[in-house]
Motif scaffolding. Structure first.
Motif, PDB file in Angstrom:
ATOM      1  N   ASN A   1       0.692  -1.302  -0.107  1.00  0.00           N
ATOM      2  CA  ASN A   1      -0.073   0.146  -0.090  1.00  0.00           C
ATOM      3  C   ASN A   1       0.737   1.293  -0.125  1.00  0.00           C
ATOM      4  O   ASN A   1       0.282   2.414  -0.430  1.00  0.00           O
ATOM      5  CB  ASN A   1      -1.085   0.041   1.224  1.00  0.00           C
ATOM      6  CG  ASN A   1      -0.408   0.216   2.486  1.00  0.00           C
ATOM      7  OD1 ASN A   1       0.034   1.363   2.789  1.00  0.00           O
ATOM      8  ND2 ASN A   1       0.149  -0.771   3.255  1.00  0.00           N
TER       9      ASN A   1
ATOM     10  N   ALA B   1       2.045   4.940  -7.838  1.00  0.00           N
ATOM     11  CA  ALA B   1       2.101   4.859  -9.238  1.00  0.00           C
ATOM     12  C   ALA B   1       2.824   6.056  -9.853  1.00  0.00           C
ATOM     13  O   ALA B   1       3.077   6.010 -11.013  1.00  0.00           O
ATOM     14  CB  ALA B   1       0.388   5.163  -9.616  1.00  0.00           C
ATOM     15  N   GLN B   2       2.979   7.106  -8.994  1.00  0.00           N
ATOM     16  CA  GLN B   2       3.956   8.295  -9.569  1.00  0.00           C
ATOM     17  C   GLN B   2       5.312   7.696  -9.124  1.00  0.00           C
ATOM     18  O   GLN B   2       5.684   7.388  -8.293  1.00  0.00           O
ATOM     19  CB  GLN B   2       3.332   9.479  -8.853  1.00  0.00           C
ATOM     20  CG  GLN B   2       1.980  10.008  -8.945  1.00  0.00           C
ATOM     21  CD  GLN B   2       0.936   9.162  -8.478  1.00  0.00           C
ATOM     22  OE1 GLN B   2       1.239   8.318  -7.536  1.00  0.00           O
ATOM     23  NE2 GLN B   2      -0.319   9.029  -9.303  1.00  0.00           N
TER      24      GLN B   2
ATOM     25  N   ALA C   1       2.131  -0.706  -8.285  1.00  0.00           N
ATOM     26  CA  ALA C   1       0.851   0.059  -8.097  1.00  0.00           C
ATOM     27  C   ALA C   1       0.176   0.228  -9.395  1.00  0.00           C
ATOM     28  O   ALA C   1      -1.044   0.952  -9.736  1.00  0.00           O
ATOM     29  CB  ALA C   1       1.351   1.370  -7.475  1.00  0.00           C
TER      30      ALA C   1
ATOM     31  N   GLN D   1      -5.580   8.102   5.552  1.00  0.00           N
ATOM     32  CA  GLN D   1      -5.927   8.707   4.322  1.00  0.00           C
ATOM     33  C   GLN D   1      -6.046  10.293   4.521  1.00  0.00           C
ATOM     34  O   GLN D   1      -5.697  10.943   3.694  1.00  0.00           O
ATOM     35  CB  GLN D   1      -7.212   8.157   3.596  1.00  0.00           C
ATOM     36  CG  GLN D   1      -7.521   8.560   2.182  1.00  0.00           C
ATOM     37  CD  GLN D   1      -6.167   8.333   1.243  1.00  0.00           C
ATOM     38  OE1 GLN D   1      -5.505   7.414   1.412  1.00  0.00           O
ATOM     39  NE2 GLN D   1      -5.897   9.513   0.325  1.00  0.00           N
ATOM     40  N   ARG D   2      -7.049  10.679   5.484  1.00  0.00           N
ATOM     41  CA  ARG D   2      -7.195  12.196   5.732  1.00  0.00           C
ATOM     42  C   ARG D   2      -5.914  12.924   5.996  1.00  0.00           C
ATOM     43  O   ARG D   2      -5.698  13.786   5.745  1.00  0.00           O
ATOM     44  CB  ARG D   2      -8.097  12.066   7.015  1.00  0.00           C
ATOM     45  CG  ARG D   2      -9.375  12.265   6.739  1.00  0.00           C
ATOM     46  CD  ARG D   2     -10.055  13.147   7.466  1.00  0.00           C
ATOM     47  NE  ARG D   2      -9.882  12.925   8.871  1.00  0.00           N
ATOM     48  CZ  ARG D   2     -10.525  12.482   9.861  1.00  0.00           C
ATOM     49  NH1 ARG D   2     -11.717  12.574   9.910  1.00  0.00           N
ATOM     50  NH2 ARG D   2     -10.062  12.257  11.128  1.00  0.00           N
TER      51      ARG D   2
ATOM     52  N   GLU E   1      -4.480  13.417   2.740  1.00  0.00           N
ATOM     53  CA  GLU E   1      -5.048  14.521   2.324  1.00  0.00           C
ATOM     54  C   GLU E   1      -4.991  15.774   2.605  1.00  0.00           C
ATOM     55  O   GLU E   1      -4.632  16.995   1.934  1.00  0.00           O
ATOM     56  CB  GLU E   1      -6.806  14.302   2.561  1.00  0.00           C
ATOM     57  CG  GLU E   1      -7.374  13.337   1.751  1.00  0.00           C
ATOM     58  CD  GLU E   1      -7.636  13.302   0.247  1.00  0.00           C
ATOM     59  OE1 GLU E   1      -8.103  14.454  -0.275  1.00  0.00           O
ATOM     60  OE2 GLU E   1      -7.211  12.494  -0.592  1.00  0.00           O
TER      61      GLU E   1
ATOM     62  N   VAL F   1       3.548  12.327  -4.478  1.00  0.00           N
ATOM     63  CA  VAL F   1       2.233  12.216  -4.525  1.00  0.00           C
ATOM     64  C   VAL F   1       1.513  13.300  -4.133  1.00  0.00           C
ATOM     65  O   VAL F   1       0.939  14.272  -4.815  1.00  0.00           O
ATOM     66  CB  VAL F   1       1.719  11.059  -3.907  1.00  0.00           C
ATOM     67  CG1 VAL F   1       0.338  11.006  -4.018  1.00  0.00           C
ATOM     68  CG2 VAL F   1       1.854   9.735  -4.478  1.00  0.00           C
TER      69      VAL F   1
ATOM     70  N   LYS G   1       5.219  12.362 -17.724  1.00  0.00           N
ATOM     71  CA  LYS G   1       4.135  11.416 -17.789  1.00  0.00           C
ATOM     72  C   LYS G   1       4.985  10.232 -18.401  1.00  0.00           C
ATOM     73  O   LYS G   1       4.987  10.007 -19.689  1.00  0.00           O
ATOM     74  CB  LYS G   1       3.047  11.938 -18.566  1.00  0.00           C
ATOM     75  CG  LYS G   1       1.824  10.949 -18.610  1.00  0.00           C
ATOM     76  CD  LYS G   1       0.948  11.239 -17.758  1.00  0.00           C
ATOM     77  CE  LYS G   1      -0.228  10.183 -17.537  1.00  0.00           C
ATOM     78  NZ  LYS G   1      -0.851  10.322 -16.479  1.00  0.00           N
TER      79      LYS G   1
END
Lengths: 549, 142
Positions: A327, A331-332, A364, A447-448, A451, A460, A468
């Motif tokens: 986790n 992906a970046q 990912a 997650q918060r 954020e 991220v 890209k």
């Protein structure tokens, strides 16, 4: 080594015996220049608190590790979880990994196989061969292990609800290679309780599932004495969002449930307890993870001794596999994942893992390519052969920070296990949703924090780039599903249907009785009954579990 | 944007056999915190079950999650199942471990938006808001 009667006793009884059986990898471990690396660094004055909390490696409460010489004797097993599309493709990947120095196999099955559906079942559409290899019958298993000697290679299989069937297939393939059950080495995950709270590949409700598991314990104690019958897994609980403390608590609570179920079924503690193994996550908070592994070892040893009255040290040892935290992969800027995995793998080694899977940088996005898998394996090899961290046992012991955190994780996890026990045990806590809610709350808080930028994820939510890049990804050809279904059709036509029907009928009868299921499953497997057919018989008897959402 | 007149109801679904629902659950909860009524199907639902639930719950949007690589089969199947129930106007959004090169195929199959790892919750919530607004406007016209 410090002068203390207990230290001398350990040197003579535990270390001496171990060195005789397993000599260390080198005569002398040295830094550049010749300075010798001590086997186990200890405080100058060994006191009662040290002996109670830490002790010596390979000795109760095993805080410092389960073996007296740890990686000086033998490095951890480098075990890369792999498997995709069909048996032939996966077999090729395993042989590639073995050629590149992996020392144990770890089979990933596709979801239909894990949930007991054949590839031609309507539930399997779109999932065949995707997250692992598709196995419908013994015929696929024979291809999967073609030219892989099962008397020397140890195999870990991530299989739970349908573990009894896959184990039977493995035993049958080994037999065909001329390898008897006594010799096969490896592990089945077989940990159904965490499936209800985290991973989701359950079939039957909890109680019949526990019966299948205790049948496996019993059968294996007689037929496959060195095969690990379960890998009690915190990994997926952590992946689902739990904290480190929750990972330890829920995993060990599940462990006590399996022990209790086996005792209730009349098994003798020391006949199965030494074959229990564990599986943890290694996340990026390096020091917390090291403390977590040490705390888990100590807590399990105490539970086994104090709660269940274990007398054999091997019944109290928490041996575990580790995988780096999927986790945390992004992906970046995927190459950053190589660095994350390095830190996590280091934490696992500093924490005394018995085997390790390192994730690949592109996971990912998709299943890893061969090149990415090689970098992941090389990461372990650099830690093993270049970093020197394995040349001494439990190198972080005695750090104020590590010891305090170890104590604290143990205390908090122990308290959470007590809460579960007061609520009627872990099965009740799962049925009630208590465990799931705890994990969900932790996942949401985490997650918060991301954020709100309180928790930085490099690439991220900070240090982003616009580039890209599209790395080459492993794709599973949709043709795989069609071919697998074709093969299955052929199998059904060519096998002895009468024998299959008879074996399935016998299995049904066994399932309705309280006899051990394994002999009937083995018989069905040997005459090429499919996984789906075997599980269908058990579904009809045991019923199915459904997630409420 | 300011002050929605209606509290939108949305469905978060897990089609197929994938059991990884950390993201689905976190998103359902974040949507609730943002004022939506979010229903979560639970794992291992067939496309038909998800479509049936969407119609029964009378939702304004459906969010699908898959991390097992089965999205190209399963996401379009949900869109199809919705159409067959006469609910083809309900927008479907998707997320999960989905390679960029699949995005076009999914959009062509009628998936409105697709979100991949690293997307912020705020971004996804905004997409749901827009999808629900459009769906609401579409319905009030007819």
């Amino acid at each position: 080594m410090a002068e203390h009667p207990k230290a001398r006793e350990w040197e003579e009884r535990v270390l001496g015996k171990s060195l005789q059986r397993f000599p260390e990898r080198k005569e002398k471990f040295t830094h550049h220049g010749g300075e010798e690396v001590p086997r186990v660094a200890c405080p100058e004055k060994i006191d009662a608190s040290y002996l109670e909390k830490l002790g010596f490696p390979g000795q109760y409460p095993f805080t410092r590790g389960v073996q007296p010489t740890m990686y000086r004797g033998r490095l951890w097993t480098m075990r890369q979880y792999a498997g995709f599309s069909n048996a032939a493709e996966s077999n090729r990947r395993y042989r590639y990994l073995l050629e590149h120095g992996t020392t144990g196999l770890s089979v990933a099955f596709d979801l239909p196989t894990q949930i007991g559906y054949d590839s031609d079942d309507s539930m399997s559409v779109g999932e065949v061969g995707k997250v692992g290899v598709a196995i419908d019958s013994l015929a696929d298993m024979e291809v999967l292990f073609d030219q892989i000697p099962l008397d020397t290679v140890s195999t870990s299989m991530t299989i739970n609800a349908s573990a009894a069937v896959l184990l039977a297939m493995y035993v049958a393939v080994a037999e065909k290679q001329g390898v008897p059950g006594e010799k096969i080495k490896g592990t089945i995950q077989n940990d159904i309780l965490k499936e209800y709270v985290a991973r989701g590949t359950y079939i039957f409700p909890p109680r019949p599932s526990l019966r299948i598991i205790t049948d496996i314990f019993q059968w294996c104690s007689q037929h496959t004495p060195v095969f690990n019958t379960i890998s009690i897994s915190g990994y997926h609980i952590r992946e689902a969002g739990s904290t480190a403390v929750q990972e330890v608590a829920f995993t060990l609570a599940n462990g006590t449930a399996y022990v209790q179920a086996a005792l209730d079924a009349g098994l003798e503690l020391d006949s199965f307890a030494r074959r229990l193994s564990f599986f943890f996550n290694a996340s990026s908070d390096v020091l917390e993870e090291v403390a977590k592994f040490r705390a888990a070892r100590r807590l399990w040893a105490r539970l086994m001794k104090e709660r269940f009255g274990a007398t054999q040290p091997s019944s109290m040892m928490l041996r575990f596999h580790t995988q780096t935290a999927g986790n945390t992969l992004t992906a970046q800027q995927i190459d950053n994942n190589v660095v994350r995995v390095t830190l996590q793998a280091l934490a696992a080694v500093l924490g005394g893992t018995q085997s390790l899977h390192t994730n690949s940088r592109d996971e990912a996005l998709a299943l890893p390519t061969e090149e990415s898998v090689r970098i992941a394996l090389r990461t372990q090899q650099v830690i093993a052969y270049e970093s020197g961290v394995g040349d001494t046992v439990d190198p972080l012991a005695g750090s104020y920070f590590i010891e305090q955190l170890t104590d604290s994780i143990e205390a908090q996890a122990s308290e959470l296990i007590d809460t579960i026990d007061r609520a009627g045990g872990v099965v009740a806590a799962i049925e009630d949703g208590f465990v799931q809610r705890q994990i969900e709350n932790s996942a949401y808080d985490y997650q918060r924090e991301i954020e709100q930028g309180e928790r930085v994820v490099v690439g991220v939510n900070k240090f982003q780039t616009d580039e890209k890049v599209r790395p080459p990804l492993l794709r599973i050809d949709p043709e795989v599903e069609r071919a697998q279904v074709q093969g299955l059709k052929k199998l059904r036509q060519s096998r002895d249907s009468a024998a299959v029907q008879a074996a399935l009928a016998k299995l049904g009868k066994t399932a309705r009785s309280d006899a051990n299921l394994m002999p009937a499953i083995l018989e069905a497997v040997r005459c090429y009954a499919t996984l789906g057919e075997i599980c269908r018989v058990m579904r009809d008897t045991f019923g199915e579990f459904r997630d409420a959402g | 944007m300011a002050g929605r007149s209606k509290k939108y109801r949305v469905l978060i679904g897990k089609p197929g056999l994938d059991g990884h629902d950390r993201g689905a659950k976190v998103l359902a909860r974040a949507l609730r915190d943002a004022g939506f009524e979010a229903v979560y199907t639970g794992i291992r639902r067939t496309p038909e079950e998800i479509a049936a639930a969407a119609v029964q719950e009378d939702v304004s949007a459906v969010g699908l999650s898959s991390l097992s690589g089965a999205h190209l089969r399963l996401f379009p199947a949900v869109v199809e199942a919705l159409k067959q129930r006469g609910a083809g106007d309900i927008p479907v959004l998707g997320g999960g471990v989905i390679p960029d090169e699949d995005l076009n195929a999914l959009k062509q199959a009628g998936i409105v938006e697709v979100y991949t790892p690293g997307t912020s919750l705020a971004q996804v919530i905004e997409a749901f808001e827009k999808a629900c607004d459009r769906h609401h406007q579409g319905r009030s016209k007819t």
